[in-house]
Design a protein around this motif. Sequence first.
Motif, PDB file in Angstrom:
ATOM      1  N   ASP A 127     -63.444 -62.373 -23.734  1.00  0.00           N
ATOM      2  CA  ASP A 127     -62.775 -62.401 -22.374  1.00  0.00           C
ATOM      3  C   ASP A 127     -61.789 -63.192 -22.594  1.00  0.00           C
ATOM      4  O   ASP A 127     -60.583 -62.777 -21.878  1.00  0.00           O
ATOM      5  CB  ASP A 127     -63.824 -62.566 -21.233  1.00  0.00           C
ATOM      6  CG  ASP A 127     -64.882 -61.819 -20.900  1.00  0.00           C
ATOM      7  OD1 ASP A 127     -64.740 -60.445 -21.493  1.00  0.00           O
ATOM      8  OD2 ASP A 127     -66.083 -61.995 -20.323  1.00  0.00           O
ATOM      9  N   GLU A 128     -61.788 -64.632 -22.878  1.00  0.00           N
ATOM     10  CA  GLU A 128     -60.560 -65.346 -22.917  1.00  0.00           C
ATOM     11  C   GLU A 128     -59.325 -64.816 -23.627  1.00  0.00           C
ATOM     12  O   GLU A 128     -58.221 -64.860 -23.438  1.00  0.00           O
ATOM     13  CB  GLU A 128     -60.780 -66.686 -23.287  1.00  0.00           C
ATOM     14  CG  GLU A 128     -61.850 -67.620 -22.604  1.00  0.00           C
ATOM     15  CD  GLU A 128     -62.265 -68.761 -23.565  1.00  0.00           C
ATOM     16  OE1 GLU A 128     -61.790 -69.958 -23.138  1.00  0.00           O
ATOM     17  OE2 GLU A 128     -62.782 -68.699 -24.709  1.00  0.00           O
TER      18      GLU A 128
ATOM     19  N   ALA B 275     -59.001 -61.683 -24.496  1.00  0.00           N
ATOM     20  CA  ALA B 275     -58.541 -60.299 -24.057  1.00  0.00           C
ATOM     21  C   ALA B 275     -57.598 -60.864 -22.724  1.00  0.00           C
ATOM     22  O   ALA B 275     -56.658 -60.033 -22.639  1.00  0.00           O
ATOM     23  CB  ALA B 275     -59.619 -59.513 -23.354  1.00  0.00           C
ATOM     24  N   ARG B 276     -58.110 -61.844 -21.759  1.00  0.00           N
ATOM     25  CA  ARG B 276     -57.203 -62.190 -20.753  1.00  0.00           C
ATOM     26  C   ARG B 276     -55.733 -62.434 -21.173  1.00  0.00           C
ATOM     27  O   ARG B 276     -54.839 -62.247 -20.955  1.00  0.00           O
ATOM     28  CB  ARG B 276     -57.870 -63.197 -19.952  1.00  0.00           C
ATOM     29  CG  ARG B 276     -57.055 -63.552 -18.691  1.00  0.00           C
ATOM     30  CD  ARG B 276     -58.144 -64.336 -17.715  1.00  0.00           C
ATOM     31  NE  ARG B 276     -58.828 -65.095 -18.342  1.00  0.00           N
ATOM     32  CZ  ARG B 276     -60.331 -64.819 -18.499  1.00  0.00           C
ATOM     33  NH1 ARG B 276     -60.767 -63.582 -17.852  1.00  0.00           N
ATOM     34  NH2 ARG B 276     -61.215 -65.525 -18.729  1.00  0.00           N
ATOM     35  N   ARG B 277     -55.666 -63.532 -22.386  1.00  0.00           N
ATOM     36  CA  ARG B 277     -54.418 -63.918 -22.964  1.00  0.00           C
ATOM     37  C   ARG B 277     -53.573 -62.964 -23.562  1.00  0.00           C
ATOM     38  O   ARG B 277     -52.309 -62.970 -23.297  1.00  0.00           O
ATOM     39  CB  ARG B 277     -54.719 -65.240 -23.901  1.00  0.00           C
ATOM     40  CG  ARG B 277     -53.739 -65.738 -24.576  1.00  0.00           C
ATOM     41  CD  ARG B 277     -52.819 -66.774 -23.595  1.00  0.00           C
ATOM     42  NE  ARG B 277     -53.670 -67.710 -23.268  1.00  0.00           N
ATOM     43  CZ  ARG B 277     -53.701 -69.099 -23.576  1.00  0.00           C
ATOM     44  NH1 ARG B 277     -52.951 -69.555 -24.726  1.00  0.00           N
ATOM     45  NH2 ARG B 277     -54.356 -70.158 -23.099  1.00  0.00           N
TER      46      ARG B 277
ATOM     47  N   TYR C 231     -53.496 -59.785 -22.873  1.00  0.00           N
ATOM     48  CA  TYR C 231     -53.003 -58.784 -21.751  1.00  0.00           C
ATOM     49  C   TYR C 231     -51.869 -59.493 -20.969  1.00  0.00           C
ATOM     50  O   TYR C 231     -50.836 -58.802 -21.094  1.00  0.00           O
ATOM     51  CB  TYR C 231     -54.179 -58.493 -20.698  1.00  0.00           C
ATOM     52  CG  TYR C 231     -53.693 -57.836 -19.487  1.00  0.00           C
ATOM     53  CD1 TYR C 231     -53.143 -56.550 -19.552  1.00  0.00           C
ATOM     54  CD2 TYR C 231     -53.224 -58.430 -18.248  1.00  0.00           C
ATOM     55  CE1 TYR C 231     -52.759 -55.668 -18.620  1.00  0.00           C
ATOM     56  CE2 TYR C 231     -52.688 -57.811 -17.441  1.00  0.00           C
ATOM     57  CZ  TYR C 231     -52.256 -56.321 -17.463  1.00  0.00           C
ATOM     58  OH  TYR C 231     -52.087 -55.587 -16.437  1.00  0.00           O
ATOM     59  N   PHE C 232     -51.973 -60.818 -20.803  1.00  0.00           N
ATOM     60  CA  PHE C 232     -50.816 -61.462 -20.228  1.00  0.00           C
ATOM     61  C   PHE C 232     -49.496 -61.503 -21.103  1.00  0.00           C
ATOM     62  O   PHE C 232     -48.541 -61.401 -20.694  1.00  0.00           O
ATOM     63  CB  PHE C 232     -51.242 -62.732 -19.373  1.00  0.00           C
ATOM     64  CG  PHE C 232     -52.026 -62.461 -18.215  1.00  0.00           C
ATOM     65  CD1 PHE C 232     -51.451 -61.946 -17.170  1.00  0.00           C
ATOM     66  CD2 PHE C 232     -53.113 -63.217 -18.449  1.00  0.00           C
ATOM     67  CE1 PHE C 232     -52.212 -61.920 -16.065  1.00  0.00           C
ATOM     68  CE2 PHE C 232     -54.080 -63.040 -16.956  1.00  0.00           C
ATOM     69  CZ  PHE C 232     -53.504 -62.606 -15.965  1.00  0.00           C
ATOM     70  N   SER C 233     -49.908 -61.593 -22.535  1.00  0.00           N
ATOM     71  CA  SER C 233     -48.756 -61.582 -23.321  1.00  0.00           C
ATOM     72  C   SER C 233     -48.119 -60.328 -23.412  1.00  0.00           C
ATOM     73  O   SER C 233     -46.954 -60.065 -23.567  1.00  0.00           O
ATOM     74  CB  SER C 233     -49.417 -62.109 -24.872  1.00  0.00           C
ATOM     75  OG  SER C 233     -48.403 -61.936 -25.686  1.00  0.00           O
TER      76      SER C 233
ATOM     77  N   ASP D 237     -51.201 -54.165 -29.964  1.00  0.00           N
ATOM     78  CA  ASP D 237     -52.117 -54.733 -29.259  1.00  0.00           C
ATOM     79  C   ASP D 237     -53.084 -55.660 -30.389  1.00  0.00           C
ATOM     80  O   ASP D 237     -53.349 -56.868 -29.804  1.00  0.00           O
ATOM     81  CB  ASP D 237     -53.495 -53.696 -29.095  1.00  0.00           C
ATOM     82  CG  ASP D 237     -53.642 -52.554 -30.040  1.00  0.00           C
ATOM     83  OD1 ASP D 237     -52.473 -52.339 -31.000  1.00  0.00           O
ATOM     84  OD2 ASP D 237     -54.459 -51.938 -30.147  1.00  0.00           O
TER      85      ASP D 237
ATOM     86  N   HIS E  71     -50.891 -59.120 -30.116  1.00  0.00           N
ATOM     87  CA  HIS E  71     -51.237 -59.793 -28.995  1.00  0.00           C
ATOM     88  C   HIS E  71     -52.625 -60.508 -29.107  1.00  0.00           C
ATOM     89  O   HIS E  71     -52.872 -61.650 -28.759  1.00  0.00           O
ATOM     90  CB  HIS E  71     -51.279 -58.750 -27.949  1.00  0.00           C
ATOM     91  CG  HIS E  71     -49.837 -58.457 -27.443  1.00  0.00           C
ATOM     92  ND1 HIS E  71     -48.769 -59.215 -26.951  1.00  0.00           N
ATOM     93  CD2 HIS E  71     -49.355 -57.288 -27.584  1.00  0.00           C
ATOM     94  CE1 HIS E  71     -47.581 -58.695 -26.956  1.00  0.00           C
ATOM     95  NE2 HIS E  71     -47.885 -57.356 -27.100  1.00  0.00           N
ATOM     96  N   TRP E  72     -53.656 -59.593 -29.839  1.00  0.00           N
ATOM     97  CA  TRP E  72     -55.002 -60.341 -29.573  1.00  0.00           C
ATOM     98  C   TRP E  72     -54.885 -61.468 -30.723  1.00  0.00           C
ATOM     99  O   TRP E  72     -55.492 -62.304 -30.503  1.00  0.00           O
ATOM    100  CB  TRP E  72     -56.038 -59.304 -30.425  1.00  0.00           C
ATOM    101  CG  TRP E  72     -57.392 -59.619 -30.317  1.00  0.00           C
ATOM    102  CD1 TRP E  72     -58.098 -60.081 -31.298  1.00  0.00           C
ATOM    103  CD2 TRP E  72     -58.434 -59.298 -29.131  1.00  0.00           C
ATOM    104  NE1 TRP E  72     -59.529 -60.493 -30.865  1.00  0.00           N
ATOM    105  CE2 TRP E  72     -59.424 -60.131 -29.736  1.00  0.00           C
ATOM    106  CE3 TRP E  72     -58.232 -59.080 -27.787  1.00  0.00           C
ATOM    107  CZ2 TRP E  72     -60.668 -60.136 -28.790  1.00  0.00           C
ATOM    108  CZ3 TRP E  72     -59.419 -59.088 -26.944  1.00  0.00           C
ATOM    109  CH2 TRP E  72     -60.449 -59.544 -27.576  1.00  0.00           C
TER     110      TRP E  72
ATOM    111  N   ALA F  61     -53.029 -64.529 -29.187  1.00  0.00           N
ATOM    112  CA  ALA F  61     -54.063 -65.213 -28.283  1.00  0.00           C
ATOM    113  C   ALA F  61     -55.300 -66.041 -28.821  1.00  0.00           C
ATOM    114  O   ALA F  61     -55.311 -67.121 -28.334  1.00  0.00           O
ATOM    115  CB  ALA F  61     -54.704 -64.017 -27.354  1.00  0.00           C
TER     116      ALA F  61
END
Length: 64
Positions: free
Chosen positions: A17-18, A20-22, A24-26, A37, A40-41, A44
Amino acid sequence: MASAQNQDAIDFVASADEVARRAYFSYVNQGSPPGRDVQHWLEAESELLEERNRTRVHGFHNRT
């Protein structure tokens, strides 16, 4: 003592979850480019690990 500190660094895994959230915001902050994707993952995860290690160095992360 040093080996215990090294083991703590190895044990840390950011929650999905942490990450994914980071990620997504990136993604949103970079203008929602398609096809990045995985990048970004990974970025993060790396950022969360770096942040965790910085707090350990300054003594903010202590296990009891």
